[in-house]
Design a protein around this motif. Sequence first.
Motif, short mmCIF file in Angstrom:
data_model
loop_
_atom_site.label_atom_id
_atom_site.label_comp_id
_atom_site.label_asym_id
_atom_site.label_seq_id
_atom_site.Cartn_x
_atom_site.Cartn_y
_atom_site.Cartn_z
N SER A 278 74.64 10.24 89.09
CA SER A 278 74.57 11.38 90.00
C SER A 278 75.62 12.43 89.71
O SER A 278 75.55 13.52 90.26
N ASP B 10 69.27 14.63 91.58
CA ASP B 10 67.93 14.24 92.01
C ASP B 10 67.55 12.84 91.54
O ASP B 10 66.45 12.38 91.81
N LYS C 101 67.04 11.74 88.54
CA LYS C 101 66.27 11.71 87.30
C LYS C 101 67.19 12.09 86.13
O LYS C 101 68.10 12.90 86.30
N PRO C 102 66.95 11.54 84.97
CA PRO C 102 67.76 11.93 83.81
C PRO C 102 67.36 13.32 83.30
O PRO C 102 66.18 13.68 83.31
N HIS C 103 68.34 14.06 82.87
CA HIS C 103 68.13 15.39 82.29
C HIS C 103 68.89 15.47 80.97
O HIS C 103 69.93 16.12 80.89
#
Length: 104
Positions: free
Chosen positions: A12, A17, A19-21
């Motif tokens: 985080s 959110d 989800k991985p970015h």
Amino acid sequence: MAQAMRPQSPISLLATDGKPHPLQDTLMAVTLVLGAVAFITAFWHHLHLISSWAGLIGILTGGYGQFISITTRERFALIIGLGAAAIGFFLGMAHGGLFGGWLG
């Protein structure tokens, strides 16, 4: 209020959110590193080539990172990197520019 107190995972720090970015995180890290290099080398006028090129590339990667960023934390880190890259770029340009006399 229960949703405000949900536990934070280590991921985080970069993606709120959940989800991985990977692309956004990579652009953020590259912008921060280039911004730091440009900012630090801008203090010595004979390193203007490094500071101006690192600053220019940092501005471009940070701008694209801002364009595709998803979370606020990514945008915050990108702005820090962009600011450092811009200062390094402008000081590098003032000390000799991108080519420093190599092109007539």
